[in-house]
Design a protein around this motif. Structure first.
Motif, mmCIF file in Angstrom:
data_model
loop_
_atom_site.group_PDB
_atom_site.id
_atom_site.type_symbol
_atom_site.label_atom_id
_atom_site.label_comp_id
_atom_site.label_asym_id
_atom_site.label_seq_id
_atom_site.Cartn_x
_atom_site.Cartn_y
_atom_site.Cartn_z
ATOM 1 N N GLY A 47 0.995 -1.372 0.024
ATOM 2 C CA GLY A 47 -0.092 -0.340 0.088
ATOM 3 C C GLY A 47 0.765 1.379 -0.001
ATOM 4 N N ALA A 48 0.364 2.563 0.249
ATOM 5 C CA ALA A 48 0.447 3.625 0.032
ATOM 6 C C ALA A 48 -0.048 4.917 0.787
ATOM 7 N N GLU A 49 0.322 5.867 1.448
ATOM 8 C CA GLU A 49 -0.256 6.575 1.852
ATOM 9 C C GLU A 49 0.093 7.520 1.370
ATOM 10 N N PHE A 50 -0.300 9.114 1.147
ATOM 11 C CA PHE A 50 -0.224 10.290 -0.066
ATOM 12 C C PHE A 50 -0.944 11.314 0.851
ATOM 13 N N VAL A 51 -0.126 12.614 0.532
ATOM 14 C CA VAL A 51 -0.808 13.616 1.060
ATOM 15 C C VAL A 51 -1.015 14.316 -0.190
ATOM 16 N N ALA A 52 -2.168 15.091 -0.751
ATOM 17 C CA ALA A 52 -2.762 15.490 -1.625
ATOM 18 C C ALA A 52 -3.505 17.405 -1.546
ATOM 19 N N ASP A 53 -2.930 17.969 -1.789
ATOM 20 C CA ASP A 53 -3.252 19.705 -2.279
ATOM 21 C C ASP A 53 -4.341 19.633 -2.929
ATOM 22 N N ILE A 58 -14.136 22.527 -0.120
ATOM 23 C CA ILE A 58 -14.186 20.927 0.675
ATOM 24 C C ILE A 58 -12.566 20.418 0.964
ATOM 25 N N GLY A 59 -12.109 20.186 2.223
ATOM 26 C CA GLY A 59 -11.189 19.381 1.755
ATOM 27 C C GLY A 59 -9.727 20.242 0.795
ATOM 28 N N LYS A 60 -9.260 21.522 1.487
ATOM 29 C CA LYS A 60 -7.867 21.567 0.464
ATOM 30 C C LYS A 60 -7.234 20.444 0.789
ATOM 31 N N ARG A 61 -7.376 20.751 1.845
ATOM 32 C CA ARG A 61 -6.115 19.083 2.189
ATOM 33 C C ARG A 61 -6.223 17.330 2.766
ATOM 34 N N VAL A 62 -5.935 16.741 1.372
ATOM 35 C CA VAL A 62 -6.637 15.174 2.433
ATOM 36 C C VAL A 62 -5.448 14.680 2.602
ATOM 37 N N HIS A 63 -5.456 13.620 3.642
ATOM 38 C CA HIS A 63 -4.372 12.556 4.319
ATOM 39 C C HIS A 63 -5.315 10.639 3.432
ATOM 40 N N ALA A 64 -4.774 10.266 2.911
ATOM 41 C CA ALA A 64 -5.320 8.923 2.255
ATOM 42 C C ALA A 64 -4.474 8.064 2.570
ATOM 43 N N HIS A 65 -4.880 6.636 2.409
ATOM 44 C CA HIS A 65 -3.971 5.784 3.004
ATOM 45 C C HIS A 65 -5.053 4.395 1.845
ATOM 46 N N ASP A 66 -3.530 4.027 0.652
ATOM 47 C CA ASP A 66 -4.089 2.816 0.254
ATOM 48 C C ASP A 66 -3.442 1.630 0.503
ATOM 49 N N ARG A 67 -4.629 0.334 0.646
ATOM 50 C CA ARG A 67 -3.940 -0.920 0.700
ATOM 51 C C ARG A 67 -4.303 -1.379 -0.634
ATOM 52 N N TYR A 68 -2.933 -2.371 -1.066
ATOM 53 C CA TYR A 68 -3.138 -3.080 -2.110
ATOM 54 C C TYR A 68 -3.401 -4.230 -1.903
ATOM 55 N N GLN A 69 -4.338 -5.832 -2.973
ATOM 56 C CA GLN A 69 -4.724 -6.905 -2.324
ATOM 57 C C GLN A 69 -4.642 -7.554 -3.743
ATOM 58 N N ARG A 70 -3.282 -8.512 -4.305
ATOM 59 C CA ARG A 70 -3.293 -8.789 -5.286
ATOM 60 C C ARG A 70 -4.030 -10.341 -5.256
#
Length: 92
Positions: A47-53, A58-70
């Motif tokens: 997975g990954a974790e990222f921050v987006a401006d 609404i939500g000028k900055r978002v902090h997201a977490h991705d989980r990968y399943q293969r």
């Protein structure tokens, strides 16, 4: 409140290419005009974790977490910090 969208499309690209595009976080602003900048906090095989401006109201900055399943399918589950109901799932 849960909002659920479900769409299925036939893609003219391989599953590996689609996965590469969805997980190319730093290049999101090139094809999503609502994004200004994306920084990857952590990226590993699972997975990954990222921050987006963003330019959104609404939500000028978002902090997201991705989980990968293969498995038979490639699945990306995205959750957003601070919002238990906000989530996205891509099945490729």
């Amino acid at each position: 409140m849960d909002i659920h969208f479900n769409a299925t499309r036939i893609a003219g690209a391989s599953a590996a290419t689609l996965f590469d595009v969805i997980t190319d976080y730093v290049n999101y602003p090139k094809f999503n005009p609502a994004l200004i900048h994306v920084s990857v906090v952590r990226r590993e095989d699972d997975g990954a974790e990222f921050v987006a401006d963003r330019k959104t109201m609404i939500g000028k900055r978002v902090h997201a977490h991705d989980r990968y399943q293969r498995g038979e399918d490639l699945v990306i589950n995205r959750t957003y910090a601070g919002s238990a109901a906000a989530r996205s799932t891509w099945t490729i």
